[in-house]
Write a protein that holds these residues in place. Structure first.
Motif, PDB file in Angstrom:
ATOM      1  N   ASP A  41       1.262  -1.214  -0.330  1.00 37.70           N
ATOM      2  CA  ASP A  41       0.133  -0.023   0.368  1.00 37.70           C
ATOM      3  C   ASP A  41       0.470   1.143   0.056  1.00 37.70           C
ATOM      4  O   ASP A  41       1.301   2.025   0.962  1.00 37.70           O
ATOM      5  CB  ASP A  41      -1.132   0.011   0.969  1.00 37.70           C
ATOM      6  CG  ASP A  41      -1.749   1.195   1.257  1.00 37.70           C
ATOM      7  OD1 ASP A  41      -1.911   2.006   0.507  1.00 37.70           O
ATOM      8  OD2 ASP A  41      -2.190   1.395   2.335  1.00 37.70           O
ATOM      9  N   SER A  43      -0.146   3.975  -0.277  1.00 36.57           N
ATOM     10  CA  SER A  43      -0.262   5.014   0.354  1.00 36.57           C
ATOM     11  C   SER A  43       0.078   5.280   2.486  1.00 36.57           C
ATOM     12  O   SER A  43       0.011   6.613   2.859  1.00 36.57           O
ATOM     13  CB  SER A  43      -1.894   5.243   0.467  1.00 36.57           C
ATOM     14  OG  SER A  43      -2.287   4.701   1.455  1.00 36.57           O
ATOM     15  N   THR A  44       0.772   4.685   2.373  1.00 44.08           N
ATOM     16  CA  THR A  44       1.172   4.688   3.586  1.00 44.08           C
ATOM     17  C   THR A  44       3.113   4.699   3.840  1.00 44.08           C
ATOM     18  O   THR A  44       3.605   3.949   3.111  1.00 44.08           O
ATOM     19  CB  THR A  44       1.062   3.274   5.356  1.00 44.08           C
ATOM     20  OG1 THR A  44       1.712   2.858   4.976  1.00 44.08           O
ATOM     21  CG2 THR A  44      -1.083   3.768   4.555  1.00 44.08           C
ATOM     22  N   ALA A  76     -10.857   9.282  -5.756  1.00 42.58           N
ATOM     23  CA  ALA A  76     -10.336   9.154  -4.391  1.00 42.58           C
ATOM     24  C   ALA A  76     -11.458   8.847  -3.398  1.00 42.58           C
ATOM     25  O   ALA A  76     -12.062  10.330  -3.063  1.00 42.58           O
ATOM     26  CB  ALA A  76      -9.673   9.074  -3.823  1.00 42.58           C
ATOM     27  N   SER A  78     -11.005  10.619  -0.028  1.00 44.75           N
ATOM     28  CA  SER A  78     -10.314  11.989   0.082  1.00 44.75           C
ATOM     29  C   SER A  78      -9.361  12.291   0.045  1.00 44.75           C
ATOM     30  O   SER A  78      -8.412  11.745  -1.490  1.00 44.75           O
ATOM     31  CB  SER A  78      -9.508  10.998   2.122  1.00 44.75           C
ATOM     32  OG  SER A  78      -8.203  11.010   2.215  1.00 44.75           O
ATOM     33  N   LEU A  81      -5.369  11.280   0.948  1.00 40.41           N
ATOM     34  CA  LEU A  81      -5.144  10.346   0.157  1.00 40.41           C
ATOM     35  C   LEU A  81      -4.467  10.132  -1.260  1.00 40.41           C
ATOM     36  O   LEU A  81      -3.782   9.491  -1.635  1.00 40.41           O
ATOM     37  CB  LEU A  81      -6.290   8.765   0.209  1.00 40.41           C
ATOM     38  CG  LEU A  81      -6.398   7.792  -0.487  1.00 40.41           C
ATOM     39  CD1 LEU A  81      -5.261   6.622   0.921  1.00 40.41           C
ATOM     40  CD2 LEU A  81      -6.993   6.685   0.113  1.00 40.41           C
ATOM     41  N   ALA A  84      -1.477  11.640  -0.655  1.00 31.23           N
ATOM     42  CA  ALA A  84       0.054   9.954   0.137  1.00 31.23           C
ATOM     43  C   ALA A  84       0.619   9.165  -1.549  1.00 31.23           C
ATOM     44  O   ALA A  84       1.417   9.277  -0.920  1.00 31.23           O
ATOM     45  CB  ALA A  84      -0.569   9.302   0.896  1.00 31.23           C
ATOM     46  N   LYS A 140      -1.325  16.896   3.652  1.00 29.19           N
ATOM     47  CA  LYS A 140      -2.418  15.865   4.173  1.00 29.19           C
ATOM     48  C   LYS A 140      -3.869  16.575   4.850  1.00 29.19           C
ATOM     49  O   LYS A 140      -4.917  16.764   4.078  1.00 29.19           O
ATOM     50  CB  LYS A 140      -2.217  14.590   3.937  1.00 29.19           C
ATOM     51  CG  LYS A 140      -1.089  13.380   3.516  1.00 29.19           C
ATOM     52  CD  LYS A 140      -1.247  12.130   3.893  1.00 29.19           C
ATOM     53  CE  LYS A 140      -2.376  11.398   4.933  1.00 29.19           C
ATOM     54  NZ  LYS A 140      -2.060  10.322   5.086  1.00 29.19           N
ATOM     55  N   ASP A 144      -6.967  17.994   2.885  1.00 26.53           N
ATOM     56  CA  ASP A 144      -8.674  17.178   3.354  1.00 26.53           C
ATOM     57  C   ASP A 144      -8.878  18.896   4.152  1.00 26.53           C
ATOM     58  O   ASP A 144     -10.620  19.155   3.387  1.00 26.53           O
ATOM     59  CB  ASP A 144      -8.344  16.427   4.688  1.00 26.53           C
ATOM     60  CG  ASP A 144      -7.805  15.316   4.158  1.00 26.53           C
ATOM     61  OD1 ASP A 144      -8.466  14.692   3.077  1.00 26.53           O
ATOM     62  OD2 ASP A 144      -7.429  14.299   4.562  1.00 26.53           O
TER      63      ASP A 144
END
Ligand code: NAI
Length: 255
Positions: A41, A43-44, A76, A78, A81, A84, A140, A144
């Motif tokens: 993943d 995104s992290t 997506a 958010s 995300l 990220a 991020k 957001d």
């Protein structure tokens, strides 16, 4: 046989790039959140570290190519995300695999940007400097708070393009080429999701490229394959628009 890491290899442009490289006799190590040699993943931070570690193991620390395609569109879940995956999911792979590329043969890396990165005013978004300053939490949070998915998308693509260009001098001296391909609308699940979204569908359908159609993943992959090859040995730090003329339409006098 050369070895190339391709992120986003399970779908769309990344899948087409992986297939074309394999057909040309290259070994591909695919990274994606599903259906890939390395499932991770991006995104992290943990997911990216795991992806880099697994890729280094798979290539024994020597890499000839890196193509970062994994990305999320404005649909997506958010804005954070999007930032990220699209910015940190590419920049941290580039940084993490740079030494392995330096040990490769005529190494080249390529990031998939977007024609959206050239939209007026995108460079002024506060989230852009936060991304370039590697402050992921703040970038991020800013994305957001702005709650504008298209701005987060375009901002992430602008920032990753600047990231690549800022590296041109250092990586040039290390013998690693690094370029960006900026596609226009390409027929993939990402575009389909935007077309099906009532927020964006009509605008996308009305914004037709001068060639009068969308591109195919194979058309992008052919350009990527060329830019990663020795035939493009003097291309470095550049942004190539593969967009049916959309950039010419929107930025007539800037290039
Ligand atoms: P796609 O949705 O077909 O493929 C994207 C791939 O990225 C998928 O396989 C997905 O699983 C992977 N991915 C997403 N989030 C991930 C995560 N957290 N960790 C690991 N993998 C993840 O989309 P498409 O269109 O092929 O997109 C490829 C790139 O091209 C993206 O960076 C996108 O922003 C860019 N692009 C696409 C355009 C289009 O019209 N399709 C236009 C301009 C740029």
């Amino acid at each position: 046989m050369t070895v190339t890491v391709v992120t986003g290899s399970a779908s769309g442009i990344g899948a087409a790039v992986a297939k074309q490289l394999q057909q040309a006799g290259h070994r591909v190590i695919g990274i994606d959140r599903r259906d890939a040699d390395i499932v991770a993943d991006l995104s992290t931070a943990e997911g990216r570290d795991a992806a880099v570690a697994a890729a280094l193991k798979a290539c024994n620390g020597v890499l000839d190519g890196l193509v970062c395609c994994a990305g999320l569109g404005p649909t997506a879940s958010s804005c954070g995300l999007i930032v990220a995956v699209n910015y940190f999911g590419m920049s941290e792979l580039v940084d993490g695999l740079g030494d392995a590329l330096a040990r490769g043969g005529k190494p080249a890396a390529l990031l998939i940007g977007s024609v959206a990165s050239a939209h007026p005013g995108i460079d002024k978004l506060p989230m852009v400097e936060l991304m370039l300053g590697r402050d992921e939490a703040a970038a991020k949070a800013q994305a957001d708070a702005m709650a504008n998915p298209q701005a987060a998308y375009a901002g992430s693509k602008y920032a990753i393009t600047v990231f690549a260009r800022r590296k041109a001098v250092e990586w040039g001296s290390r013998g690693i080429r690094l370029n960006v391909v900026a596609p226009g609308a390409v027929e993939t699940p990402l575009l389909q999701a935007s077309l099906s979204d009532p927020r964006y569908g009509e605008a996308i359908r009305n914004f037709v490229s001068p060639l009068g159609r969308n591109g195919s993943p194979d058309e992008i992959a052919k350009v990527v394959g060329f830019m990663q090859s020795e035939q493009a040995g003097f291309m470095h730090g550049t942004v190539v628009f593969v967009d049916g003329g959309m950039d010419a339409l929107t930025r007539l006098e800037r290039f």
